[in-house]
Design an enzyme around this catalytic site. Structure first.
Site: not given
Ligand code: BES
Ligand code: ZN
Ligand code: MN
Length: 492
Positions: A260, A265, A272, A284, A343, A345, A347
């Protein structure tokens, strides 16, 4: 810094600091250690007694040796119980000693550790990795480096004559880990999709890798609507990076590593909020960084296995062009995705990267991604999640991770949870309910791999550490590189 090997006994070694590794059940000064202690006028015995040193893993002590001794400092480091000795205990111990010696302004360091499973090469490699990773300092963004005088110049491994090539390989691996760390640590105004493509170019030149960079128009032609949906709000062009390592002979197996690569992000329109850790979202691209790190190491080691290194690199931003929550995107395998959360993104970018890898006709694909906060909640910051429908791929990765000293825990591919991703008008949504969020993420990715063995690694926890522990932190860890390299080597 230089590493050297010697079979010179520790009782006659000379240099700034000598480190002796001691087991918890055997903190005794017998044999050559008694001889050494005599030479050091009892300093070794004093260290043990004064600090009530018991040899517990992670404990250490360093003492000045008086008089005209041929060594300035003597250090002891605990290795835990002999029967429980793990390669990573030695890696950690080497890291602790190396930092201790640097703090004490030692320039030459001698390390005398017992062998892990009678394997001198694996033991030497662990010592080198631990020391080198612990001593890595990242001063790129400081106007003046801290402590520029106190650097260790030479580390000598006692009792390891004959392990020279294992040391060369260990250093090839740590160079990959350090590349990954520096890519992760550099902020989003330094590491962008453009600089990632430039890094790929220099890596390809350095290691003799084939390189293909797909620009936005190329990705459009391939129908990569999921990747491009994420990229469309950024002012920077997306870069789909594909490097290939091909061995000289006919490879027995062909693999892909897919990382990834979100250089930042923001969350997109589902931005966020405060307290979300948005300022850390430079990490990220940790999956892509590990992919590049593995490419560097594998490109130098040159094993007999073909490896493709792939990342769909972009930023997740907001602008008038941003995808709207509720938009429906079409991925390059024709599947449609309703974006119920911008968010989620990673995947989406991985979906098109996995379809691309799947079409290459390989034996196995491993993707790694800082994919979900849910995985961090499940496993904490030290352990990455591993998902795979194939026991064989999972077992290969677990075996590789044990050699690497990186922790993974296999998580369930619970098909039933895919119901949480059902959409009214599209084939699927991009997020399901909060419970089991890292599992639905893995099930989502599964939709984009048809013909190839596959595993997914969620490294959102271990990509970064705020604490100092052993050879890691504080900062980017380069997590994943060592496991990926050992996995590739196990397929050579
Ligand atoms: N990049 C984040 C996940 C992440 C969290 C990476 C903490 C490093 C440290 C990912 O893109 C994300 O935002 N995931 C969301 C998914 C949700 C919207 C289903 C999350 O984990 O909150
Ligand atoms: Zn992310
Ligand atoms: Mn995200």
């Amino acid at each position: 810094m230089e590493f050297r090997v010697t079979d010179r006994p520790r009782s006659v070694w000379t240099g700034d600091a000598l480190v002796i590794g001691l087991f918890e059940d055997k903190v005794e000064l017998t044999g050559d250690l008694a001889q050494l202690d005599e030479k050091l006028a009892g300093t070794l015995k004093e260290s043990i007694e004064e600090l009530d040193f018991k040899g517990k893993a992670g404990t250490s002590a360093i003492n000045r040796v008086g008089g005209s001794s041929p060594i300035r400092k003597i250090a002891i480091v605990g290795l835990g119980k002999a029967a429980d000795l793990k390669l990573d205990t030695l890696r950690q111990a080497a890291g602790i000693c190396a930092k201790l010696a640097r703090k004490e302004k030692c320039k030459t360091l001698g390390i005398s550790f017992p062998l892990w499973q009678n394997d001198a090469d694996a033991t030497a490699a662990a010592i080198v990795e631990g020391a080198e990773l612990a001593l890595h300092q990242d001063n790129r963004f400081k106007s003046e480096p801290e402590d520029k005088n106190a650097q260790i110049q030479e580390i000598e491994l006692l009792g390891f004559a004959g392990s020279e090539s294992a040391i060369v390989r260990a250093r090839q691996i740590t160079a990959g880990v350090i590349l990954a760390r520096e890519l992760v640590a550099a902020p989003a105004n330094y590491v962008t999709p453009i600089t990632m493509a430039e890094t790929a170019e220099s890596l390809a030149a350095e290691c003799g890798l084939e390189l293909e960079i797909l620009e936005q128009a190329d990705c459009e032609k391939l129908g990569m609507g999921a990747f491009l949906g994420v990229a469309q709000a950024s002012d920077l062009p997306p870069k789909f990076i594909h490097m290939t390592y091909k061995p000289a002979g006919t490879p027995r197996r062909k693999l892909a590593i897919v990382g990834k690569g979100l250089t930042f992000d923001s969350g997109g329109l589902n931005i966020k909020g405060a307290g979300s850790g948005i300022e850390m979202m430079k990490v990220d691209m940790g999956g892509a960084a590990a992919t590049f790190g593995a490419a560097k190491a594998i490109g130098h080691i040159k094993p007999d296995v073909e490896v493709h290194f792939i990342s769909a690199v972009t930023e997740n931003m907001i602008s008038g062009r941003a995808m709207h929550p509720g938009d429906i995107l079409t991925a390059s395998n024709g599947k449609t995705i309703e974006i119920n959360n911008t968010d989620a993104e990673g995947r989406l970018t991985l979906a098109d990267a996995l379809v691309f890898a799947d079409k290459l006709g390989l034996d196995a694909i491993v993707d790694l991604a800082t994919l979900t906060g849910a995985c961090v909640i499940a496993l904490g910051e030290d352990i990455a999640g591993l998902w795979s429908p194939e026991d064989s791929v999972a077992a290969e990765l677990i075996a590789a991770s044990e050699l690497a000293g990186e922790k993974f825990w296999r998580m369930p591919m619970e098909e039933k949870y895919f119901e949480g991703l059902k959409a009214l008008h599209a084939d699927m949504k991009n997020t399901g309910p909060r419970p089991g969020g890292s599992i639905t993420a893995a099930l989502f990715l599964r939709q984009f791999v048809k013909d190839t063995g596959w595993a997914h690694l969620d490294i959102a926890g271990p990509v970064w550490t705020d604490k100092e522990n052993g050879y890691n932190g504080p900062g980017a860890t380069g997590f994943g590189v060592r496991t990926l390299v050992h996995w590739a080597l196990s397929n050579a």
